[in-house]
Write an enzyme that holds these catalytic residues in place. Structure first.
Site, PDB file in Angstrom:
ATOM      1  N   GLY A  46       0.830  -1.198   0.000  1.00  0.00           N
ATOM      2  CA  GLY A  46       0.000   0.000   0.000  1.00  0.00           C
ATOM      3  C   GLY A  46       0.860   1.242   0.000  1.00  0.00           C
ATOM      4  CD  GLN A  51       3.390   5.627   2.718  1.00  0.00           C
ATOM      5  OE1 GLN A  51       2.415   5.090   2.214  1.00  0.00           O
ATOM      6  NE2 GLN A  51       4.401   4.941   3.236  1.00  0.00           N
ATOM      7  CB  CYS A  93       5.200   2.095   7.512  1.00  0.00           C
ATOM      8  SG  CYS A  93       4.757   3.575   6.579  1.00  0.00           S
ATOM      9  CG  LEU A  94       6.619   0.924   1.528  1.00  0.00           C
ATOM     10  CD1 LEU A  94       6.016   1.259   0.161  1.00  0.00           C
ATOM     11  CD2 LEU A  94       7.740  -0.103   1.381  1.00  0.00           C
ATOM     12  CG  HIS A 135      -0.449   1.099   7.207  1.00  0.00           C
ATOM     13  ND1 HIS A 135       0.498   0.644   8.100  1.00  0.00           N
ATOM     14  CD2 HIS A 135       0.205   1.957   6.381  1.00  0.00           C
ATOM     15  CE1 HIS A 135       1.663   1.207   7.816  1.00  0.00           C
ATOM     16  NE2 HIS A 135       1.522   2.003   6.775  1.00  0.00           N
ATOM     17  CD  GLU A 136      -1.298   2.449   2.800  1.00  0.00           C
ATOM     18  OE1 GLU A 136      -0.836   3.605   2.771  1.00  0.00           O
ATOM     19  OE2 GLU A 136      -0.583   1.439   2.997  1.00  0.00           O
ATOM     20  CG  HIS A 139       0.289   6.568   5.635  1.00  0.00           C
ATOM     21  ND1 HIS A 139       1.407   7.058   6.257  1.00  0.00           N
ATOM     22  CD2 HIS A 139       0.588   5.282   5.319  1.00  0.00           C
ATOM     23  CE1 HIS A 139       2.339   6.119   6.317  1.00  0.00           C
ATOM     24  NE2 HIS A 139       1.861   5.012   5.752  1.00  0.00           N
TER      25      HIS A 139
HETATM   26 NI    NI Z   1       2.746   3.159   5.657  1.00  0.00          NI
END
Ligand code: NI
Length: 170
Positions: A46, A51, A93-94, A135-136, A139
C-alpha cells in the site's frame, strides 16, 4: 510514468492530515500510475499520497504486490464506515523502513471512497486487506503505525530513528 521518492519518518507530510480531493476534472491517472509503480518497486502492499510528499487524500493498495493486477485498489477520500473483530499482526511501513511492530487492527472493515472519476465506491476487506485499509487511511490522517504500538516500543523506535537522522543515516 516515474518512480517517486518515498518520504520517511521525520518528514512533515507524514504528520499532516491530508486534504480531500474535490476536483475530479483534474487527471489523477498519471499521479496514480506513479504511486502504483512506486509501491510495486518498493515493494509494498500500500501507498498513500503523503508518502510521496503530497497531502491529498489518495491511496493505492495491492496485497498481491502486482502478482494479480485485478487486486489493485485505487481510492480517493476513503472513509471507514464499519469495522468488526480484531487481529494482531506485525506491521511495517515504507516510510519507516527497517522497523516493525505488532499492531491491533479490525479483522474486517467496510470503506467508502471515490474512484478517479469521482464516483462513489464501497469496498470490504478482511485480514491483510483490512489492515492495509486502516494503515493507509491513517496516513491520510497524518498518523503512522508506530502510534499504535505500546509507549516503550514506540519511543524506542523513535529514539533510534532520531539518532540515525542526527548521524545522517536515514
Ligand atoms: Ni505506511
Amino acid at each position: 510514468m516515474a518512480l517517486r521518492s518515498i518520504v520517511k519518518f521525520g518528514s512533515p507530510e507524514l504528520d499532516t492530515p491530508s486534504v480531500e480531493i474535490k476536483d475530479f476534472s483534474d487527471d489523477l491517472e498519471p499521479l496514480v500510475q506513479d504511486m502504483v509503480q512506486t509501491m510495486y518497486a518498493a515493494p509494498g502492499v500500500g501507498l498513500a499520497a503523503p508518502q510521496i510528499g503530497l497531502n491529498t487524500r489518495l491511496m493505492v493498495i495491492d496485497i498481491t504486490v502486482g502478482e494479480d493486477p485485478k487486486q489493485l485498489i485505487v481510492m480517493a477520500n476513503p472513509v471507514m464506515l464499519e469495522k468488526e473483530g480484531e487481529q494482531r499482526e506485525e506491521e511495517g511501513c515504507l516510510s519507516v523502513p527497517g522497523y516493525a511492530g505488532v499492531v491491533q487492527r479490525p479483522e474486517w472493515v467496510k470503506v467508502q471512497g471515490q474512484d478517479l472519476k469521482g464516483n462513489e465506491v464501497t469496498m470490504e476487506g478482511t485480514g491483510l486487506l483490512a489492515r492495509a485499509f486502516c494503515h493507509e487511511i491513517d496516513h491520510l490522517d497524518g498518523k503512522l503505525f508506530i502510534e499504535h504500538l505500546g509507549m516503550l516500543k514506540r519511543d524506542l523506535i523513535k529514539r533510534k530513528i532520531k539518532k540515525r537522522i542526527r548521524q545522517g543515516d536515514w
